[in-house]
Design a protein around this motif. Structure first.
Motif, mmCIF file in Angstrom:
data_model
loop_
_atom_site.group_PDB
_atom_site.id
_atom_site.type_symbol
_atom_site.label_atom_id
_atom_site.label_comp_id
_atom_site.label_asym_id
_atom_site.label_seq_id
_atom_site.Cartn_x
_atom_site.Cartn_y
_atom_site.Cartn_z
ATOM 1 N N TYR A 27 0.834 -1.206 0.000
ATOM 2 C CA TYR A 27 0.000 0.000 0.000
ATOM 3 C C TYR A 27 0.869 1.257 0.000
ATOM 4 C CZ TYR A 27 -3.321 3.453 1.828
ATOM 5 O OH TYR A 27 -4.095 4.571 2.017
ATOM 6 N N MET A 28 1.873 1.286 0.861
ATOM 7 C CA MET A 28 2.743 2.459 0.959
ATOM 8 C C MET A 28 3.592 2.634 -0.298
ATOM 9 S SD MET A 28 3.673 2.872 5.033
ATOM 10 C CE MET A 28 5.244 2.161 4.845
ATOM 11 N N LYS A 31 1.476 4.445 -2.664
ATOM 12 C CA LYS A 31 1.294 5.836 -2.249
ATOM 13 C C LYS A 31 2.504 6.684 -2.586
ATOM 14 C CE LYS A 31 -2.760 6.065 -0.348
ATOM 15 N NZ LYS A 31 -3.775 6.976 -0.840
ATOM 16 N N ILE A 37 2.847 12.879 -3.323
ATOM 17 C CA ILE A 37 2.763 12.225 -2.022
ATOM 18 C C ILE A 37 2.974 13.225 -0.883
ATOM 19 C CG2 ILE A 37 5.201 11.553 -2.007
ATOM 20 C CD1 ILE A 37 2.242 9.660 -0.470
ATOM 21 N N LEU A 39 2.652 12.566 3.213
ATOM 22 C CA LEU A 39 2.241 11.745 4.348
ATOM 23 C C LEU A 39 3.299 11.750 5.434
ATOM 24 C CD1 LEU A 39 3.862 8.771 3.943
ATOM 25 C CD2 LEU A 39 2.039 8.459 2.320
ATOM 26 N N TYR A 79 -7.789 9.798 8.827
ATOM 27 C CA TYR A 79 -6.429 10.352 8.793
ATOM 28 C C TYR A 79 -5.425 9.431 8.125
ATOM 29 C CZ TYR A 79 -8.385 13.589 12.153
ATOM 30 O OH TYR A 79 -9.176 14.518 12.764
ATOM 31 N N GLY A 80 -5.735 8.137 8.069
ATOM 32 C CA GLY A 80 -4.797 7.199 7.478
ATOM 33 C C GLY A 80 -5.065 5.780 7.920
ATOM 34 N N VAL A 89 0.260 5.300 9.213
ATOM 35 C CA VAL A 89 0.505 6.125 8.033
ATOM 36 C C VAL A 89 -0.576 7.201 7.982
ATOM 37 C CG1 VAL A 89 0.735 6.154 5.527
ATOM 38 C CG2 VAL A 89 1.508 4.146 6.825
ATOM 39 N N GLU A 91 -2.135 10.144 6.005
ATOM 40 C CA GLU A 91 -2.204 10.579 4.609
ATOM 41 C C GLU A 91 -2.633 12.042 4.524
ATOM 42 O OE1 GLU A 91 -4.536 7.788 2.331
ATOM 43 O OE2 GLU A 91 -3.723 6.123 3.489
ATOM 44 N N GLY A 92 -1.881 12.815 3.725
ATOM 45 C CA GLY A 92 -2.199 14.228 3.567
ATOM 46 C C GLY A 92 -1.960 15.020 4.835
ATOM 47 N N TYR A 132 7.262 12.220 5.722
ATOM 48 C CA TYR A 132 7.860 11.520 4.588
ATOM 49 C C TYR A 132 8.709 12.468 3.748
ATOM 50 C CZ TYR A 132 8.527 8.282 0.793
ATOM 51 O OH TYR A 132 9.103 7.452 -0.130
#
Length: 162
Positions: A27-28, A31, A37, A39, A79-80, A89, A91-92, A132
């Motif tokens: 998955y990561m 992403k 990206i 995250l 959120y992830g 993780v 995200e955003g 990240y």
């Protein structure tokens, strides 16, 4: 329907129903392949979890994991994602925002009462967090979060190192 069930079973941990490590890594990888990206990644450990298993038994440890998994899912919603591996993780979410979210998650863990055969247990967690960095590989970002986790353990646990 059967194939979906098999896929779900292959991608999740049976005990906690969280994603397993392999599925999260796949998955990561998808992403971070995106040029847009954005995250943050955290790695968390339950403080003195071995002591819980040694003192109360592995069934009690399993109940701790199941209970906390439910807390993780609730707190991460919107959120992830979180995996059994102890990786979160966001995200955003930049590092500063992830720090706030992790602080909230950490307090939720601290406030959670785990009931097991008449016992009421509470645990704490330590986290390492990284925003990240697209100049680094995924595994390098994860290693930074992991290094920060161990700094947190060395500094007394029950903390977030960013």
């Amino acid at each position: 329907k059967y194939n979906k069930e098999l896929q779900r079973a292959a991608n999740t941990d049976m005990l906690t129903k969280l994603w397993n490590r392999l599925f999260l890594m796949q998955y990561m990888e998808k992403k971070v392949a995106s040029p847009d990206i954005f995250l943050s990644i955290a790695i968390g450990d339950i403080d003195f979890f071995k002591k819980v298993n040694d003192t109360y038994g592995h069934e009690c440890g399993d109940e701790v994991l199941r209970t906390l998994a439910a807390v993780f899912k609730k707190e991460m919603e919107g959120y992830g994602v979180v995996a059994r591996w102890g990786i979160f993780v966001f995200e955003g979410v930049n590092g500063d925002e992830a720090m706030v979210l992790l602080d909230h998650l950490q307090r939720a863990v601290r406030d959670t009462v785990i009931n097991y055969e008449g016992l009421q247990l509470k645990v704490t967690m330590t986290f390492g967090l990284v925003e990240y960095d697209t100049k680094l590989r995924l595994d390098e970002n994860i290693n930074i979060a992991d290094e920060r986790l161990y700094i947190g353990k060395e500094k007394g646990r029950d903390r977030i190192i960013y």
